[in-house]
Design an enzyme around this catalytic site. Structure first.
Site, short mmCIF file in Angstrom:
data_model
loop_
_atom_site.label_atom_id
_atom_site.label_comp_id
_atom_site.label_asym_id
_atom_site.label_seq_id
_atom_site.Cartn_x
_atom_site.Cartn_y
_atom_site.Cartn_z
N LYS A 196 0.83 -1.20 0.00
CA LYS A 196 0.00 0.00 0.00
C LYS A 196 0.88 1.26 0.00
O LYS A 196 0.70 2.16 -0.80
CB LYS A 196 -0.93 -0.03 1.22
CG LYS A 196 -1.82 1.17 1.35
CD LYS A 196 -2.80 1.01 2.50
CE LYS A 196 -3.51 2.34 2.74
NZ LYS A 196 -4.52 2.28 3.79
N GLU A 202 10.52 -4.53 4.55
CA GLU A 202 10.60 -5.95 4.17
C GLU A 202 10.30 -6.12 2.68
O GLU A 202 11.02 -6.80 1.95
CB GLU A 202 9.58 -6.78 4.96
CG GLU A 202 9.87 -6.91 6.44
CD GLU A 202 9.16 -5.85 7.28
OE1 GLU A 202 8.90 -4.75 6.74
OE2 GLU A 202 8.88 -6.12 8.45
N GLY A 254 -4.86 -1.88 4.83
CA GLY A 254 -4.07 -3.02 4.35
C GLY A 254 -4.74 -4.35 4.61
O GLY A 254 -4.83 -5.21 3.74
N ARG A 255 -5.27 -4.53 5.83
CA ARG A 255 -5.84 -5.84 6.18
C ARG A 255 -7.24 -6.03 5.60
O ARG A 255 -7.86 -7.06 5.81
CB ARG A 255 -5.83 -6.02 7.70
CG ARG A 255 -6.46 -4.88 8.48
CD ARG A 255 -6.09 -4.96 9.96
NE ARG A 255 -6.59 -3.83 10.74
CZ ARG A 255 -5.95 -2.68 10.90
NH1 ARG A 255 -4.80 -2.47 10.29
NH2 ARG A 255 -6.46 -1.72 11.64
N GLU A 340 -4.79 -6.59 14.81
CA GLU A 340 -4.32 -5.27 14.40
C GLU A 340 -5.46 -4.26 14.47
O GLU A 340 -5.24 -3.07 14.66
CB GLU A 340 -3.73 -5.32 12.98
CG GLU A 340 -2.86 -4.12 12.64
CD GLU A 340 -2.02 -4.31 11.38
OE1 GLU A 340 -0.79 -4.48 11.48
OE2 GLU A 340 -2.59 -4.28 10.27
N HIS A 371 -4.48 -33.25 17.32
CA HIS A 371 -3.34 -34.08 17.72
C HIS A 371 -2.20 -33.21 18.23
O HIS A 371 -1.05 -33.66 18.25
CB HIS A 371 -2.91 -34.94 16.54
CG HIS A 371 -4.01 -35.83 16.06
ND1 HIS A 371 -4.25 -37.07 16.60
CD2 HIS A 371 -5.00 -35.61 15.16
CE1 HIS A 371 -5.32 -37.61 16.02
NE2 HIS A 371 -5.80 -36.73 15.15
N LYS A 500 9.30 -0.68 14.26
CA LYS A 500 9.89 -0.37 12.94
C LYS A 500 10.97 0.70 13.09
O LYS A 500 12.06 0.58 12.53
CB LYS A 500 8.81 0.16 11.99
CG LYS A 500 7.82 -0.86 11.48
CD LYS A 500 6.91 -0.18 10.45
CE LYS A 500 5.70 -1.03 10.11
NZ LYS A 500 4.75 -0.36 9.24
O1 F6P Z 1 3.18 -2.87 9.77
C1 F6P Z 1 1.82 -3.06 9.64
C2 F6P Z 1 1.34 -2.75 8.26
O2 F6P Z 1 1.26 -1.38 8.07
C3 F6P Z 1 0.00 -3.41 8.01
O3 F6P Z 1 -1.05 -2.70 8.49
C4 F6P Z 1 0.03 -3.58 6.54
O4 F6P Z 1 -0.90 -4.50 6.09
C5 F6P Z 1 1.46 -4.02 6.32
O5 F6P Z 1 2.20 -3.27 7.26
C6 F6P Z 1 2.01 -3.83 4.95
O6 F6P Z 1 1.96 -2.49 4.56
P1 F6P Z 1 2.15 -2.08 3.06
O7 F6P Z 1 1.07 -2.70 2.26
O8 F6P Z 1 2.11 -0.59 3.04
O9 F6P Z 1 3.50 -2.59 2.61
#
Ligand code: F6P
Length: 535
Positions: A196, A202, A254-255, A340, A371, A500
């Site tokens: 987003k 990452e 995002g979620r 979240e 199990h 972060k």
């Molecule tokens: O760190 C949490 C977050 O902001 C989530 O809410 C989001 O889904 C995820 O990181 C990834 O964010 P992006 O889509 O901006 O890379």
């Protein structure tokens, strides 16, 4: 009226009552279950009675669930800490117009969806060419909401796959990107960078690595990259041509984003038509949520059962137990969606929350969990409310006996949790095995199941794109209702920021020469010890 106080008093009065006794009322199961189409939500195996349900519905009404719901669907800025609307529902109902701040938000959604569908069909039919020909493999690089929705849904809808193979890289651990890319041919691989913000460390680190991997074999690696983001300036800087960039608005959290361009990997796997059925399932649940009376409204009931267990009874966790191997990633997806969204310590106005926030959500598919951790669910000292999901039909008609076993196990676990096994029954079992005296007593006590442990079950006809859409929208709205009842803003996530920031500041301290620097000295003793050990 103080609904919370009344609920607490009622709970204190009924806490020791056996749930099983509630079934002496012959209409119990029908009265404490709700249907929408072919979905059945059974919450009769809980200690809720008419009084509790009335109080909970009253609580929801008094908390303003109905006006808040209307505000969300109308595009009001209900995400108050970020000053944003919450309109992921528009992604699954793109017809007509919805004017927010003087602009129709739906026309651009339709335009992006059309572009996305054309791109997906081009890839699926082989019209889109990589250096080595048609796309055989797609790698979605994203994390959190830009990963969990697509990866969960792609796995869930495996019987409908007729597109390229889809793979997912999320973790910044180089092991993830390494292991995914190592089996792939860069000349026939399409990489989707899904973020987003297009700043997530990452995702950007993995995207750079994937680009280097591709550049080693592909003359124009940028041509085999697509991007999904709200930040077109950053996708351009990364070098992805605008025709392969699919944007969305910041009012899609995002979620909550799998319904739009973030769902591209799913669309590539199952095709635009079935993706449309997935959206239709979500829209169908939206209509139900908007129109059904609160006391017959599936998301509202699911939320209120959750509030009863977490905030009234004080159970700290809930287990999500899909008896559906293809929903293996649903618990992880719901962890983000629920934790979240509703894991917040202050209310909308910034005041301390007067009660616990949403519960810990965890789980694994059945029957595997049986199990592993069900021992504790049945006999541990803590009560863990369980949420079972089960389909009437599988997708393997020649393996119908597997499915009957699956269903029998699901129902048996819910029954065992509620009914339990008494000490007398356990004694009789031991006596039948020839035990007597103190040994009989000792062994019998280990075989007692206290029972009276609550569970709910969501039964659906078959895991199709439409049904998956219904289920996900059901959970989204459950989170919304819980958030309103708790007074939480379910749509921000400030709690992810601090770690972060600190990680970025720790990076230089991992360099070889960092020992003894003032920055290192400023860290607490434990962090210093770990830095030295890991360096
Ligand atoms: O760190 C949490 C977050 O902001 C989530 O809410 C989001 O889904 C995820 O990181 C990834 O964010 P992006 O889509 O901006 O890379």
């Amino acid at each position: 009226m103080d609904y919370w106080a009344d609920l607490a008093a009622h709970h204190a009065a009924v806490a020791q009552r056996p749930i099983l006794d509630l079934f002496k009322t012959p209409t119990r199961a029908e009265a404490f279950s709700a249907r929408h189409g072919d979905l059945l939500f059974d919450f009769s195996k809980t200690n809720l009675d008419d009084t509790a349900l009335d109080l909970l519905v009253g609580l929801a009404r008094a908390a303003g669930v109905e006006p808040r719901r209307a505000a969300m669907f109308a595009g009001a800025p209900i995400n108050e800490t970020e000053g944003r609307a919450v309109l992921h529902t528009a992604l699954r109902d793109m017809e007509g117009a919805l004017v927010v701040d003087g602009c129709d938000v739906k026309a651009p959604l339709r335009a992006t969806h059309a572009r996305l569908s054309i791109f997906a069909e081009d890839v699926r039919t082989g019209r889109f060419r990589c250096q080595g020909g048609a796309v055989t493999d797609v790698v979605n690089i994203g994390i959190g909401g830009s990963d969990l929705g697509p990866v969960m849904a792609v796995q869930a809808l495996a019987p409908f796959h007729d597109g390229p193979r889809c793979h997912f890289v999320s973790n910044v651990d180089g092991a993830h990107v390494h292991d995914v890319l190592k089996g792939l041919d860069p000349e026939t691989t399409l990489v989707i960078v899904a973020s987003k913000t297009f700043t997530t460390i990452e995702t950007m680190t993995n995207a750079e690595t994937a680009r280097r991997w591709m550049a080693a074999r592909v003359a124009e690696p940028g041509r085999q990259f697509a991007a999904v983001s709200t930040a077109p300036d950053r996708t351009a800087t990364f070098g992805i041509a605008p025709e392969r960039v699919f944007g969305f608005e910041d009012w899609v959290g995002g979620r909550y984003s799998v319904w739009g361009p973030i769902g591209l990997a799913l669309m590539l796997a199952i095709g635009p038509a079935r993706f449309g059925a997935f959206l239709a399932g979500g829209a169908d649940m939206d209509r139900h949520f908007r129109t059904a009376p609160l006391a017959r409204n599936l998301p509202v009931l699911l939320a209120l059962v959750g509030v009863w267990h977490a905030q009234v009874c004080g159970h700290a966790t809930r287990a999500v137990l899909p008896y559906d191997q293809r929903l293996a990633r649903l618990p992880a997806y719901l962890q983000q969606l629920e934790m979240e969204s509703n894991g917040k310590r202050v209310a909308m106005d910034g005041a301390d929350l007067p009660r616990h926030s949403g519960p810990v959500v965890w789980g694994e598919p059945g029957t595997n969990g049986q199990h592993a951790f069900y021992q504790m669910i049945h006999q541990g000292t803590r009560v863990i409310p369980c949420e079972f999901l089960i389909a009437a039909r599988g997708h393997e008609p020649d393996l119908a006996h597997h499915h009957r076993l699956l269903v029998a196990n699901c129902l048996a676990q819910a029954e065992a949790l509620m009914v339990g096994r008494s000490l007398d029954e356990a004694r009789a079992m031991m006596a039948a095995r020839g035990l007597t005296g103190t040994e009989l007593e000792r062994q019998a006590r280990h075989r007692v199941f206290p029972g009276n442990r609550p569970s709910v079950t969501l039964a659906y006809p078959q895991l199709t794109p439409f049904v998956l859409g219904q289920i996900l929208a059901l959970y989204e709205h459950r989170v919304f209702v819980e958030g309103v009842v708790l007074g939480i803003n379910s749509f921000d996530q400030w709690g992810v920021e601090l770690g972060k920031d600190l990680a970025l500041r720790l990076m230089p301290l991992l360099e070889p020469g960092a020992e003894g620097t003032p920055d290192e000295a400023a860290k607490d003793g434990s962090t210093r010890l770990l830095l030295r050990h890991l360096r």
